[in-house]
Design a protein around this motif. Structure first.
Motif, mmCIF file in Angstrom:
data_model
loop_
_atom_site.group_PDB
_atom_site.id
_atom_site.type_symbol
_atom_site.label_atom_id
_atom_site.label_comp_id
_atom_site.label_asym_id
_atom_site.label_seq_id
_atom_site.Cartn_x
_atom_site.Cartn_y
_atom_site.Cartn_z
ATOM 1 N N ASP A 1 8.355 0.995 17.590
ATOM 2 C CA ASP A 1 6.975 0.607 17.911
ATOM 3 C C ASP A 1 6.319 -0.142 16.758
ATOM 4 O OD1 ASP A 1 6.910 1.778 20.491
ATOM 5 O OD2 ASP A 1 6.576 3.754 19.596
ATOM 6 N N GLY A 2 7.099 -0.432 15.720
ATOM 7 C CA GLY A 2 6.568 -1.150 14.569
ATOM 8 C C GLY A 2 5.822 -0.277 13.582
ATOM 9 N N LYS A 3 5.912 1.044 13.732
ATOM 10 C CA LYS A 3 5.170 1.954 12.854
ATOM 11 C C LYS A 3 5.998 2.334 11.635
ATOM 12 C CE LYS A 3 4.230 6.280 14.051
ATOM 13 N NZ LYS A 3 3.589 7.433 14.725
ATOM 14 N N ALA A 4 5.350 2.347 10.480
ATOM 15 C CA ALA A 4 6.033 2.680 9.234
ATOM 16 C C ALA A 4 6.658 4.066 9.316
ATOM 17 C CB ALA A 4 5.052 2.615 8.071
ATOM 18 N N LEU A 5 7.921 4.153 8.915
ATOM 19 C CA LEU A 5 8.659 5.410 8.903
ATOM 20 C C LEU A 5 8.434 6.156 7.592
ATOM 21 C CD1 LEU A 5 11.884 3.925 10.455
ATOM 22 C CD2 LEU A 5 10.710 5.943 11.383
ATOM 23 N N PRO A 6 8.766 7.443 7.544
ATOM 24 C CA PRO A 6 8.642 8.175 6.285
ATOM 25 C C PRO A 6 9.420 7.550 5.136
ATOM 26 C CG PRO A 6 8.958 9.704 8.105
ATOM 27 C CD PRO A 6 9.146 8.323 8.667
ATOM 28 N N GLY A 7 10.527 6.870 5.458
ATOM 29 C CA GLY A 7 11.324 6.245 4.411
ATOM 30 C C GLY A 7 10.561 5.209 3.613
ATOM 31 N N LEU A 8 9.580 4.573 4.219
ATOM 32 C CA LEU A 8 8.789 3.583 3.484
ATOM 33 C C LEU A 8 7.960 4.268 2.402
ATOM 34 C CD1 LEU A 8 7.820 0.765 2.954
ATOM 35 C CD2 LEU A 8 6.202 0.992 4.844
ATOM 36 N N ARG A 9 7.357 5.388 2.743
ATOM 37 C CA ARG A 9 6.609 6.130 1.735
ATOM 38 C C ARG A 9 7.552 6.649 0.636
ATOM 39 N NH1 ARG A 9 2.128 10.529 3.332
ATOM 40 N NH2 ARG A 9 1.121 8.542 3.873
ATOM 41 N N THR A 10 8.747 7.084 1.053
ATOM 42 C CA THR A 10 9.744 7.536 0.075
ATOM 43 C C THR A 10 10.083 6.417 -0.896
ATOM 44 O OG1 THR A 10 10.682 9.096 1.677
ATOM 45 C CG2 THR A 10 12.069 8.482 -0.202
ATOM 46 N N LEU A 11 10.313 5.219 -0.372
ATOM 47 C CA LEU A 11 10.635 4.071 -1.213
ATOM 48 C C LEU A 11 9.517 3.810 -2.218
ATOM 49 C CD1 LEU A 11 12.362 1.578 -1.934
ATOM 50 C CD2 LEU A 11 11.206 0.360 -0.054
ATOM 51 N N GLY A 12 8.292 3.856 -1.766
ATOM 52 C CA GLY A 12 7.162 3.549 -2.633
ATOM 53 C C GLY A 12 6.896 4.590 -3.702
ATOM 54 N N LYS A 13 7.497 5.775 -3.542
ATOM 55 C CA LYS A 13 7.270 6.844 -4.509
ATOM 56 C C LYS A 13 8.495 7.140 -5.380
ATOM 57 C CE LYS A 13 3.552 9.202 -2.040
ATOM 58 N NZ LYS A 13 3.060 10.484 -1.497
ATOM 59 N N LEU A 14 9.525 6.306 -5.284
ATOM 60 C CA LEU A 14 10.730 6.566 -6.087
ATOM 61 C C LEU A 14 10.411 6.653 -7.578
ATOM 62 C CD1 LEU A 14 13.375 4.266 -4.373
ATOM 63 C CD2 LEU A 14 13.126 6.738 -4.130
ATOM 64 N N SER B 1 0.816 -1.212 0.000
ATOM 65 C CA SER B 1 0.000 0.000 0.000
ATOM 66 C C SER B 1 0.848 1.259 0.000
ATOM 67 C CB SER B 1 -0.941 0.004 1.203
ATOM 68 O OG SER B 1 -0.221 0.096 2.425
ATOM 69 N N SER B 2 2.108 1.127 0.390
ATOM 70 C CA SER B 2 3.028 2.260 0.371
ATOM 71 C C SER B 2 3.674 2.456 -0.994
ATOM 72 C CB SER B 2 4.120 2.064 1.429
ATOM 73 O OG SER B 2 3.572 1.967 2.727
ATOM 74 N N GLY B 3 3.467 1.506 -1.908
ATOM 75 C CA GLY B 3 4.021 1.619 -3.246
ATOM 76 C C GLY B 3 5.167 0.679 -3.545
ATOM 77 N N VAL B 4 5.595 -0.117 -2.569
ATOM 78 C CA VAL B 4 6.642 -1.110 -2.815
ATOM 79 C C VAL B 4 6.100 -2.156 -3.782
ATOM 80 C CG1 VAL B 4 8.086 -2.896 -1.741
ATOM 81 C CG2 VAL B 4 7.722 -0.699 -0.580
ATOM 82 N N ASP B 5 6.882 -2.508 -4.809
ATOM 83 C CA ASP B 5 6.355 -3.429 -5.823
ATOM 84 C C ASP B 5 7.143 -4.725 -5.957
ATOM 85 O OD1 ASP B 5 8.627 -2.538 -7.186
ATOM 86 O OD2 ASP B 5 7.491 -1.267 -8.566
#
Length: 379
Positions: free
Chosen positions: A366-379, A76-80
């Motif tokens: 705490d197991g919460k998605a970091l901003p880097g995950l969204r960054t990865l999904g939008k590369l 859902s974050s854009g990782v493919d």
């Protein structure tokens, strides 16, 4: 599964660093197989430790704090694409074909591709260690070649039976000094090539839609890459893609990565991926086991922080995107989901071992998605 053909090797490649541009013989050996194709840019995450983490109680949360399935959060974050390593007979029973099939199935259901990373070992394989699996330790060389083919084909065959065909398959992990020492060590180039060829042949025979990749560490070291890939070409290894690890705190400036990847594209004409990269979002520790990267400023001017984790991801991706002829094909974050959970440590033979990487995951303590995950999904 038995090998389809006998594996041959051409003459021994030169040991020194090759000339600045591809020789006519090298170009002829490469042929047209590596020409650019209109593939999408891969935004990937290695999640090899996910199932073990989950089994020991790891919880994953979306950026809004709601719990969820880690694979679905990635998608859902854009990782493919997800990457998963496979060991032969690890002491803890993780990172085997069983877990690779599970991760591949979950990835497919979430709309993502799979990359399989063969270590040909019972534990970690990297430039400093390429130990044979215990079951292969006493095999004569010809039987060792067959074992590489059969193991590769068996894992890929299990994936095919589950309806999963990987997009990429690594034949060896960070094989700067060869694989399956001492038989396939750097000073046994013909034998190294035959082992790599066995793995590539198994990929082409069992997962014909996948690219067979060779992977080195130290992504800024052009001399090491030229030496290895010149020898692979000279010895007829039928690889389809090139993978590099690049960690900015170990492997030098971005300019070195850029120069290396650009040269590799021109010289070999193969798709290129940075299949491992990372950066810490904190110097903190969540499990009492010392982190691998503890420097508060791992690269001068870039303190460990969520912002700089995203910065380095974007910077590496920009280098890859600008590789000539469209041959820069993607970036994969290493162990994005490996958060600190008691019992899910790094050593398969030691249940008390901890995790030295949780400050470089893409989920916080705490197991919460970091901003880097969204960054990865939008590369």
């Amino acid at each position: 599964m038995k090998r389809r053909t006998a594996i041959g090797a051409a003459g021994l490649g030169a040991l020194g660093v090759a000339a600045a541009s591809a020789t006519p013989a090298l170009a002829e050996a490469l042929g047209d197989k590596g020409g650019p194709r209109p593939d999408t840019f891969v935004r990937g995450a290695d999640i090899s430790g996910l199932i073990k983490n989950e089994d020991y109680g790891a919880v994953y949360r979306k950026a809004n704090g709601r719990t969820g399935d880690a694979v679905k959060i990635l998608a859902s974050s854009g990782v493919d694409l997800v990457r998963a390593k496979v060991w032969v007979d690890p002491a803890d029973g993780y990172n085997t074909a069983t877990q690779v099939v599970e991760l591949g199935t979950r990835a497919k259901r979430a709309g993502m591709d799979l990359m399989v990373d063969f270590h040909y070992s019972d534990a970690w394989a990297d430039p400093g260690k390429q130990f044979k699996p215990a079951a292969w330790a006493e095999l004569p060389f010809e039987d060792l070649v067959s074992a590489v083919y059969d193991h590769t084909a068996d894992v890929l065959g299990a994936l095919a039976d589950a309806g999963v065909e990987p997009a990429l398959v690594q034949v060896g992990n960070e094989t700067n000094g060869g694989l399956l020492w001492p038989d396939g060590r750097w000073d046994q180039l013909e034998q190294m090539a035959r082992l790599l060829t066995a793995g590539c042949d198994a990929v082409h025979d069992t997962a014909p839609g996948a690219k067979a990749m060779l992977h080195l560490a130290e992504g800024g070291d052009n001399g090491a890459f030229r030496w290895f890939f010149d020898n692979a070409v000279a010895n007829g290894v039928p690889f389809d893609a090139i993978g590099a690890s690049y960690y900015p705190y170990w492997h030098g400036p971005l300019s070195g990565l850029e120069a290396n990847l650009n040269d590799l594209a021109v010289r070999y004409g193969k798709p290129i991926y940075v299949v491992e990269t990372a950066y810490p979002f904190t110097t903190g520790d969540s499990d009492g086991f010392a982190n691998i990267i503890t420097d508060p400023e791992p690269v001068a001017g870039y303190p460990a922080s969520p912002e700089n984790q995203s910065y380095w991801l974007e910077a590496v991706a920009e280098v890859v995107r600008n590789v000539p002829d469209g041959l820069g094909r993607g970036v994969i974050w290493w162990e994005a989901t490996w958060t600190g959970v008691e019992g899910a440590g790094w050593d398969p033979a030691d249940p008390a071992s901890g995790n030295g990487w949780e400050n470089q995951a893409l989920f916080d303590f705490d197991g919460k998605a970091l901003p880097g995950l969204r960054t990865l999904g939008k590369l």
